[in-house]
Design an enzyme around this catalytic site. Structure first.
Site, PDB file in Angstrom:
ATOM      1  N   GLY A 206       2.866  14.134  -3.112  1.00  0.00           N
ATOM      2  CA  GLY A 206       2.079  13.323  -2.197  1.00  0.00           C
ATOM      3  C   GLY A 206       2.460  11.864  -2.274  1.00  0.00           C
ATOM      4  N   PRO A 207       2.040  11.090  -1.272  1.00  0.00           N
ATOM      5  CG  PRO A 207       1.156  10.334   0.741  1.00  0.00           C
ATOM      6  CD  PRO A 207       1.193  11.511  -0.157  1.00  0.00           C
ATOM      7  N   PRO A 208       2.310   7.716  -2.705  1.00  0.00           N
ATOM      8  CG  PRO A 208       3.744   5.883  -2.852  1.00  0.00           C
ATOM      9  CD  PRO A 208       3.382   7.026  -1.981  1.00  0.00           C
ATOM     10  N   GLY A 209      -0.353   6.581  -4.808  1.00  0.00           N
ATOM     11  CA  GLY A 209      -1.737   6.133  -4.811  1.00  0.00           C
ATOM     12  C   GLY A 209      -2.746   7.139  -4.331  1.00  0.00           C
ATOM     13  CE  LYS A 212       2.105  11.537  -6.459  1.00  0.00           C
ATOM     14  NZ  LYS A 212       1.589  10.494  -5.537  1.00  0.00           N
ATOM     15  CG  HIS A 428       4.261 -12.011  19.412  1.00  0.00           C
ATOM     16  ND1 HIS A 428       5.605 -11.777  19.578  1.00  0.00           N
ATOM     17  CD2 HIS A 428       3.815 -10.963  18.663  1.00  0.00           C
ATOM     18  CE1 HIS A 428       5.950 -10.667  18.969  1.00  0.00           C
ATOM     19  NE2 HIS A 428       4.883 -10.151  18.403  1.00  0.00           N
ATOM     20  CD  GLU A 429       0.394 -10.989  16.561  1.00  0.00           C
ATOM     21  OE1 GLU A 429      -0.054  -9.835  16.787  1.00  0.00           O
ATOM     22  OE2 GLU A 429       1.460 -11.187  15.939  1.00  0.00           O
ATOM     23  CG  ASP A 505       6.527  -6.308  17.461  1.00  0.00           C
ATOM     24  OD1 ASP A 505       5.851  -5.831  16.534  1.00  0.00           O
ATOM     25  OD2 ASP A 505       6.300  -7.401  18.000  1.00  0.00           O
TER      26      ASP A 505
HETATM   27  P1  ADP Z   1      -0.594   8.498  -7.722  1.00  0.00           P
HETATM   28  O1  ADP Z   1      -0.329   9.012  -9.088  1.00  0.00           O
HETATM   29  O2  ADP Z   1      -0.744   9.578  -6.705  1.00  0.00           O
HETATM   30  O3  ADP Z   1       0.355   7.434  -7.283  1.00  0.00           O
HETATM   31  P2  ADP Z   1      -2.902   7.487  -9.003  1.00  0.00           P
HETATM   32  O4  ADP Z   1      -3.496   8.717  -9.532  1.00  0.00           O
HETATM   33  O5  ADP Z   1      -2.118   6.674  -9.973  1.00  0.00           O
HETATM   34  O6  ADP Z   1      -2.009   7.785  -7.739  1.00  0.00           O
HETATM   35  O7  ADP Z   1      -4.043   6.613  -8.336  1.00  0.00           O
HETATM   36  C1  ADP Z   1      -4.148   5.229  -8.529  1.00  0.00           C
HETATM   37  C2  ADP Z   1      -5.592   4.809  -8.547  1.00  0.00           C
HETATM   38  O8  ADP Z   1      -6.183   5.001  -7.274  1.00  0.00           O
HETATM   39  C3  ADP Z   1      -6.437   5.647  -9.474  1.00  0.00           C
HETATM   40  O9  ADP Z   1      -6.405   5.138 -10.767  1.00  0.00           O
HETATM   41  C4  ADP Z   1      -7.805   5.532  -8.857  1.00  0.00           C
HETATM   42  O10 ADP Z   1      -8.426   4.336  -9.225  1.00  0.00           O
HETATM   43  C5  ADP Z   1      -7.510   5.453  -7.392  1.00  0.00           C
HETATM   44  N1  ADP Z   1      -7.607   6.778  -6.751  1.00  0.00           N
HETATM   45  C6  ADP Z   1      -6.611   7.429  -6.118  1.00  0.00           C
HETATM   46  N2  ADP Z   1      -7.051   8.603  -5.621  1.00  0.00           N
HETATM   47  C7  ADP Z   1      -8.338   8.706  -5.970  1.00  0.00           C
HETATM   48  C8  ADP Z   1      -9.349   9.703  -5.762  1.00  0.00           C
HETATM   49  N3  ADP Z   1      -9.105  10.834  -5.087  1.00  0.00           N
HETATM   50  N4  ADP Z   1     -10.571   9.466  -6.269  1.00  0.00           N
HETATM   51  C9  ADP Z   1     -10.847   8.331  -6.939  1.00  0.00           C
HETATM   52  N5  ADP Z   1      -9.955   7.371  -7.170  1.00  0.00           N
HETATM   53  C10 ADP Z   1      -8.707   7.529  -6.690  1.00  0.00           C
HETATM   54 ZN    ZN Z   2       4.618  -8.317  17.355  1.00  0.00          ZN
END
Ligand code: ADP
Ligand code: ZN
Ligand code: MG
Length: 617
Positions: A206-209, A212, A428-429, A505
């Protein structure tokens, strides 16, 4: 007269840096660095409690039970101090150091040297790298964080995480899938007796953040088993053999501590397809990957070790890693939907005082596309904003301010923008905004701003978030291209010259038009055939470069013509719409110049509203 600048010959810099590397090596391998006598166990305890500590390494001295403690803080600084009793300090870290990387090194001197061997290499590598950087040193400088931080990335860590599934919001199905792993880890015997097989390796994609790492930690927290983790990116800048040794070490530790979780973050950094490098230099990665495969094959199913891995690029993984008996189960972790976002917001506001005017559901609706990490960041920024105002709770204004910061970058009111530039940006905007307002398949305007964000954008037009519908239609894509052209067209209609400000753009519009033709079969002439070329992969993957294009010159020409047709059509349509709204264009630009930022209601009020437009192609 011209003065010749004297330069130190590059070779001296190199020799100097190599000597520096050697010094670093001697310094580190001596094991004793300048200890801080004012720092004690009590200070450490305090700092642990305050969550300031990143890693603690305790080196036992030969005079048992004394030792040397190396504390690395989150801000990158370091303290080294003497402890009269290593086990006392160790206990301290275990009690108060949740999530802190912790290592206890025993007395053996030769193993100490062995342990530091990687650092010797890194010291020298650092010298060479720094040499290269200095040699090429240009104005574009600024420190390279990675190099400065090299000493911090310990390749493995042991921590008993206290994170539970309840800390992971949303991700209901994902958690369900992991439930049986938790159950297995908590009581492997139950499964073994029944002869039930549990997968050894699971890959989270899955995407970052998106949570996982959080999920992996929660599995270990729920099962109450140790969590060993390593990140693929730790290996990237290492020398041959080090990565493989680390992997071996990691699994050795895991076997001793089973049942347990081994977590390999960013596995794509080591497990890219083999034999794909251009110009060599990938021995290290291959050795590390081979070692990983050997280790995965080397322990039996049901031995109590579950290997979890995370990546956002499953497509570039070496297929060998996904074979049965290795990472043969895959769990996709996607960006949260509205409901998921609201739940994540709830989790992150649980321990924060929030004012009555904060509506989490509304925030969830306006943060389409945000990951869990973005939302966490949003709440954190809001808390900082509240604290700055000396207000004991977060209010809606904090959230709105942070929304712009997290979503777009920091608002910078300080930079003085020349009047001419402000005018161009305002038009522009406004051009983009008019199209957002007028077209049927795109969302209306949330806000328009001509406040530069400090990182390149002169302004922005933000639409209201789209519904979380997965399907993109031809009509919608066409309208998005029209919106993309709104900025350039407004400039063209008002000023004599156009600026380079529309490059992003144009890039976006072209990419969309191309996708329509080569990916979605929206062009009748080209037909529903996939002609994607995949040349956006990193070059050193090399794999696809050999056959970048699997079609002939004729098809290529047709594709280009069809893309051009879409672009031309959208440009003309967009121009018609803006031309029909010149009064709004002027009013909007004036308002922006006056207020710098206007919201959707203020913008919509500039129209004498009619029905939404639906151009057909
Ligand atoms: P990944 O490993 O997918 O890049 P992380 O697990 O490191 O993402 O998530 C980073 C932070 O984002 C976590 O420490 C948490 O604070 C927040 N976060 C991400 N997904 C969730 C979720 N489903 N529920 C609660 N917090 C989340
Ligand atoms: Zn623009
Ligand atoms: Mg992660």
């Amino acid at each position: 007269m011209e003065t010749k600048r004297r330069r130190i010959p590059g070779i001296f810099i190199y020799i100097g840096l190599l000597l520096l590397g050697l010094l670093i090596y001697m310094y580190i391998s001596s094991g004793y660095r300048n200890e801080d006598t004012s720092y004690t166990n009590d200070n450490l305890k305090n700092d642990l409690k305050e969550d300031m500590v990143y890693a603690v390494t305790i080196q036992q001295n030969s005079e048992i039970p004394t030792g040397t403690v190396d504390v690395i803080f989150n801000d990158g600084t370091e303290k080294i101090f003497y402890t009269p009793d290593v086990s006392e300090t160790g206990k301290l870290v275990e009690e108060h150091g949740e999530g802190v990387t912790f290592r206890m090194l025993d007395v053996k001197r030769e193993s100490l040297l062995e342990r530091f061997l990687p650092y010797i290499f890194m010291g020298i590598a650092l010298a060479i790298l720094a040499g290269i950087i200095l040699a090429q040193s240009s104005a574009a400088g600024g420190g390279n964080g990675k190099i400065l931080n090299f000493g911090k990335s310990r390749a493995r860590k042991i921590s008993d995480t206290k994170i539970k599934f309840s800390d992971v919001a949303g991700l209901v199905e994902e958690k369900e899938e992991l439930e049986e792993i938790v159950d297995f880890l908590a009581d492997p015997g139950k499964y073994i007796k029944l002869g039930a097989r549990i997968p050894k390796g699971i890959i989270l994609v899955g995407p970052p953040g998106t949570g996982k790492t959080l999920l992996a930690k929660a599995v270990s927290g729920e099962a109450g088993v140790p969590f060993f983790s390593i990140s693929g990116s730790d290996f990237v800048e290492m020398f041959v053999g080090v990565g493989a040794a680390r992997v071996r070490d990691l699994f050795e530790d895991a076997k001793k501590n089973s049942p347990c979780i081994v977590f390999i973050d960013e596995i794509d950094a080591v497990a890219r397809r083999r034999g794909s490098g251009l110009g060599g230099g990938h021995d290290e990665r291959e050795q590390t990957l081979n070692q990983l495969l050997v280790e995965m094959d080397g322990f039996a199913e049901n031995s109590g070790i579950i290997v979890l891995a995370a990546t956002n690029r499953v497509d570039i993984l070496d297929p060998a890693i996904l074979r049965p008996g290795r990472f043969d189960r895959r769990i996709s972790v996607g960006r949260p939907d509205v409901k998921g976002r609201e739940e994540i917001l709830k989790v992150h506001t649980k321990n924060k005082p929030v004012g009555d005017d904060v509506d989490l559901n509304k925030i969830a609706r306006t943060t389409s596309g945000f990951s869990g990490a973005d939302l966490e960041n949003l709440i954190n920024e809001s808390a900082i904003s509240a604290a700055k105002d000396n207000r004991p709770y977060i209010n809606n204004a904090d959230i709105e301010k942070s929304f712009v910061k997290v979503g777009i970058g920091t608002e910078k009111r300080s930079r003085v923008v020349p009047e001419k530039e402000r005018r161009i940006t305002a038009y522009h905007e406004s051009g983009h905004a008019i199209l957002f307002h007028e077209l049927s398949e795109v969302e209306s305007v949330h806000s328009v701003s001509i406040i530069p964000n400090g990182v390149g954008a002169a302004g922005y037009t933000m639409p209201l978030p789209e519904d979380d519908n997965i399907f993109n239609t031809k009509k919608k894509m066409l309208q998005h291209i029209m919106v993309d052209f709104g900025g350039r067209i407004a400039e063209e209609l008002i000023f004599e010259d156009v600026t380079t400000g529309a490059s992003q753009d144009i890039k976006q519009a072209t990419a969309t038009a191309r996708d329509m033709v080569v990916k979605y079969g929206f062009s009748e002439k080209v037909g529903p055939i996939n002609y994607e070329t995949n040349n956006d992969e990193e070059v050193f993957l090399g794999r696809d470069l050999g056959h970048a294009r699997a079609f002939g010159e004729n098809v290529a020409t047709t594709i280009d013509e069809e893309v051009k047709k879409i672009i031309d059509y959208c440009y003309e349509e967009a121009k018609k719409i803006i031309s029909a709204n010149m009064d709004v264009l002027h009013k909007s630009a004036e308002l922006l110049l006056e207020k710098e930022k206007i919201d959707g209601n203020e913008f919509d009020a500039l129209f004498n509203d009619g029905a939404k437009l639906e151009p057909e192609m």
